[in-house]
Design an enzyme around this catalytic site. Sequence first.
Site, PDB file in Angstrom:
ATOM      1  N   GLU A 194      45.317 141.665  98.752  1.00 35.62           N
ATOM      2  CA  GLU A 194      46.449 140.967  98.126  1.00 35.62           C
ATOM      3  C   GLU A 194      46.227 140.916  96.621  1.00 35.62           C
ATOM      4  O   GLU A 194      45.081 140.861  96.158  1.00 35.62           O
ATOM      5  CB  GLU A 194      46.524 139.537  98.702  1.00 35.62           C
ATOM      6  CG  GLU A 194      47.613 138.684  98.073  1.00 35.62           C
ATOM      7  CD  GLU A 194      47.872 137.379  98.837  1.00 35.62           C
ATOM      8  OE1 GLU A 194      47.168 137.113  99.827  1.00 35.62           O
ATOM      9  OE2 GLU A 194      48.787 136.645  98.427  1.00 35.62           O
ATOM     10  N   ASN A 201      50.783 135.467 100.400  1.00 30.35           N
ATOM     11  CA  ASN A 201      51.743 134.595  99.698  1.00 30.35           C
ATOM     12  C   ASN A 201      52.316 135.287  98.463  1.00 30.35           C
ATOM     13  O   ASN A 201      53.459 135.033  98.072  1.00 30.35           O
ATOM     14  CB  ASN A 201      51.050 133.294  99.293  1.00 30.35           C
ATOM     15  CG  ASN A 201      50.619 132.468 100.504  1.00 30.35           C
ATOM     16  OD1 ASN A 201      51.119 132.656 101.602  1.00 30.35           O
ATOM     17  ND2 ASN A 201      49.693 131.547 100.300  1.00 30.35           N
ATOM     18  N   ASN A 232      55.962 137.315 104.769  1.00 31.38           N
ATOM     19  CA  ASN A 232      54.639 136.734 105.042  1.00 31.38           C
ATOM     20  C   ASN A 232      54.762 135.236 105.278  1.00 31.38           C
ATOM     21  O   ASN A 232      55.415 134.534 104.494  1.00 31.38           O
ATOM     22  CB  ASN A 232      53.719 136.965 103.829  1.00 31.38           C
ATOM     23  CG  ASN A 232      52.370 136.293 103.994  1.00 31.38           C
ATOM     24  OD1 ASN A 232      51.553 136.716 104.800  1.00 31.38           O
ATOM     25  ND2 ASN A 232      52.136 135.214 103.250  1.00 31.38           N
ATOM     26  N   GLU A 233      54.150 134.758 106.348  1.00 33.92           N
ATOM     27  CA  GLU A 233      54.032 133.314 106.627  1.00 33.92           C
ATOM     28  C   GLU A 233      55.315 132.553 106.274  1.00 33.92           C
ATOM     29  O   GLU A 233      55.274 131.543 105.556  1.00 33.92           O
ATOM     30  CB  GLU A 233      52.831 132.719 105.894  1.00 33.92           C
ATOM     31  CG  GLU A 233      51.515 133.236 106.419  1.00 33.92           C
ATOM     32  CD  GLU A 233      50.282 132.493 105.904  1.00 33.92           C
ATOM     33  OE1 GLU A 233      50.393 131.703 104.943  1.00 33.92           O
ATOM     34  OE2 GLU A 233      49.198 132.734 106.458  1.00 33.92           O
ATOM     35  N   TYR A 286      42.530 131.063 110.140  1.00 35.03           N
ATOM     36  CA  TYR A 286      41.291 131.003 109.365  1.00 35.03           C
ATOM     37  C   TYR A 286      40.353 129.987 110.017  1.00 35.03           C
ATOM     38  O   TYR A 286      40.808 129.001 110.591  1.00 35.03           O
ATOM     39  CB  TYR A 286      41.590 130.636 107.911  1.00 35.03           C
ATOM     40  CG  TYR A 286      42.296 131.762 107.178  1.00 35.03           C
ATOM     41  CD1 TYR A 286      41.579 132.833 106.668  1.00 35.03           C
ATOM     42  CD2 TYR A 286      43.686 131.765 107.018  1.00 35.03           C
ATOM     43  CE1 TYR A 286      42.215 133.885 106.012  1.00 35.03           C
ATOM     44  CE2 TYR A 286      44.333 132.816 106.369  1.00 35.03           C
ATOM     45  CZ  TYR A 286      43.583 133.870 105.864  1.00 35.03           C
ATOM     46  OH  TYR A 286      44.204 134.912 105.215  1.00 35.03           O
ATOM     47  N   GLU A 313      46.080 138.374 109.530  1.00 32.71           N
ATOM     48  CA  GLU A 313      45.171 137.650 108.636  1.00 32.71           C
ATOM     49  C   GLU A 313      44.227 136.830 109.496  1.00 32.71           C
ATOM     50  O   GLU A 313      44.673 135.989 110.284  1.00 32.71           O
ATOM     51  CB  GLU A 313      45.918 136.720 107.675  1.00 32.71           C
ATOM     52  CG  GLU A 313      46.608 137.430 106.550  1.00 32.71           C
ATOM     53  CD  GLU A 313      47.214 136.472 105.520  1.00 32.71           C
ATOM     54  OE1 GLU A 313      46.658 135.384 105.290  1.00 32.71           O
ATOM     55  OE2 GLU A 313      48.269 136.831 104.975  1.00 32.71           O
ATOM     56  N   GLN A 359      40.062 138.759 103.365  1.00 32.63           N
ATOM     57  CA  GLN A 359      40.645 139.992 102.873  1.00 32.63           C
ATOM     58  C   GLN A 359      39.533 141.015 102.751  1.00 32.63           C
ATOM     59  O   GLN A 359      38.525 140.859 103.435  1.00 32.63           O
ATOM     60  CB  GLN A 359      41.374 139.716 101.562  1.00 32.63           C
ATOM     61  CG  GLN A 359      42.502 138.689 101.755  1.00 32.63           C
ATOM     62  CD  GLN A 359      43.436 138.543 100.568  1.00 32.63           C
ATOM     63  OE1 GLN A 359      43.404 139.275  99.594  1.00 32.63           O
ATOM     64  NE2 GLN A 359      44.289 137.517 100.641  1.00 32.63           N
TER      65      GLN A 359
HETATM   66  O1  AHR Z   1      44.589 135.276 102.497  1.00 30.99           O
HETATM   67  C1  AHR Z   1      44.897 134.195 101.677  1.00 30.99           C
HETATM   68  C2  AHR Z   1      46.269 133.607 101.969  1.00 30.99           C
HETATM   69  O2  AHR Z   1      46.238 132.998 103.226  1.00 30.99           O
HETATM   70  C3  AHR Z   1      47.411 134.561 102.066  1.00 30.99           C
HETATM   71  O3  AHR Z   1      47.979 134.854 100.839  1.00 30.99           O
HETATM   72  C4  AHR Z   1      48.403 133.820 102.904  1.00 30.99           C
HETATM   73  O4  AHR Z   1      49.235 134.674 103.655  1.00 30.99           O
HETATM   74  C5  AHR Z   1      47.543 132.919 103.762  1.00 30.99           C
HETATM   75  O5  AHR Z   1      47.970 131.612 103.735  1.00 30.99           O
END
Ligand code: AHR
Length: 502
Positions: free
Chosen positions: A26, A71, A171-172, A243, A291, A351
């Site tokens: 990103e 994001n 995205n999201e 995450y 992700e 990432q």
């Molecule tokens: O990977 C970091 C961020 O985590 C990304 O930009 C977003 O899609 C997610 O919230």
Amino acid sequence: MRARVTTHARFAIAEIDKRVYGSFLEHLGRAVYTGIYEPGHPTADKNGMRRDVIDLVRDLDTPVCRYPGGNFVSAYNWEDGIGPQSERPTRLDLAWHTSESNQVGIHEFAEWAKSANTEMMLAVNLGSRGLDSARNFVEYVNHPGGSYWSDLRKKNGRNDPWDVRLWCLGNEMDGPWQVGHKSAAEYGHLANETAKAMRAFDDKLELIVCGSSHSEMPSFPQWEATVLEQSYEQVDYISLHMYFENYEKNTAEYLALSEKLDRYIGTVGGVIDYVKAKKRAKNDVKISFDEWNVWYHERKQDTERMKEWGWPHAPALLEDIYNFEDVLQVGCILNTFIRRSDLVHIACIAQLVNVIAPIMTAPGGAAWKQTIYYPFQFASRHGRGTALRLDVDCATYNADVASNVSYLDIAGVHDADAGTLTFFAINRHGEEPIEISMALEGFGTAKSVEHTLIKHDDLDAKNTEDNPDNVKPEAVSGARLDGNSLSVTVPAYSYSMIRIQL
Ligand code: AHR
């Protein structure tokens, strides 16, 4: 502690889609600038890309790379990143409160992806923009020529289309933090219409609609149901993100989080089935887990810093330094994807470089492997083939997040072409080794076995620029084959790859 594992050549879960070992870059922090791109660096190629980083990415063997966000994509104008670099505008990036110089755009990323031996997976902006910019972007990237956007690509130096197959529809979009956040109904409608337009251009594109940002979102799993009810026939995948964090420093709880991941995947699988049945749809939708990673080491500090720092260009941001404990976590996550390979066809470690990443760089200096580089590399290189169902009999523990968590987390892969069986095993017990007895049935004769171990006495051990080999794999002896029975002992808190030649 002892564990008995049984598998059979006919215990196939699914063919693993190699794209489950995908990655993500990103425009965020130093992922792009001083990560992959640093024109003044001693190893820079003619495009300003760091060759040392390309070599590490090639060694990681990640078959697909998602780009440009995240994001970031939700307020990104892809046109800012084309044409002569000296004429590209600097923009304010609202997602991360930074300045974006646009020195890297689609042309530079495409060249890099080719050098890094990875396929592009592109995201369109459905936050601040919509269908029109998405269809133009696809035309620019994929149309051979004879139209406004494809001819502009040629004028900008790229004659052939890149023929990108995978496209993320935003995205999201469920997240209130997202620029242009939408309700499920609004987003479902927009995603469906955008997908229709993209399919009008090329109905073989593989399209990914946004699912939930994580399973604690208040809108989960209604979001998936609403979005798919609007877009099911137009899409191929629904994306999920997750995450992993260990703020409480409780290793047992932390390593049980992959059970939550497994439930998350299972629930979304159920929603997919529900919508498919409700719509009498003929097509299948699978999961793109685009992700995932450990993300907590620097998270709180960074959120605080961002409020005060103005609009810096490529600041150090989300630079989690991973430890040995995270090796175990990443191993459990990848094992979950292997066991769920019937549903999960794409997954992207988030990432790739500097930003919550397996690869770190120093500006002007070295590039090195974080601890989590290794379990990812092992799975990506050797976790290809047929995922095997394993019957595992091992002691368990109860965690807040799940009951009956097996101390042994293990996944198996049969590569019939190469004649190999590969097992990835994590011992979740902090004191006791696990003596594994494995029955391998129906595979023919097992000829030889190799055991590669990642183990460190300190769960918090890290790899740094000064000490890049503090946590690393080693070949160990002790695994034994007796006919088609395998005996191997995996030490307390350890990651193992066990490879059998058939
Ligand atoms: O990977 C970091 C961020 O985590 C990304 O930009 C977003 O899609 C997610 O919230």
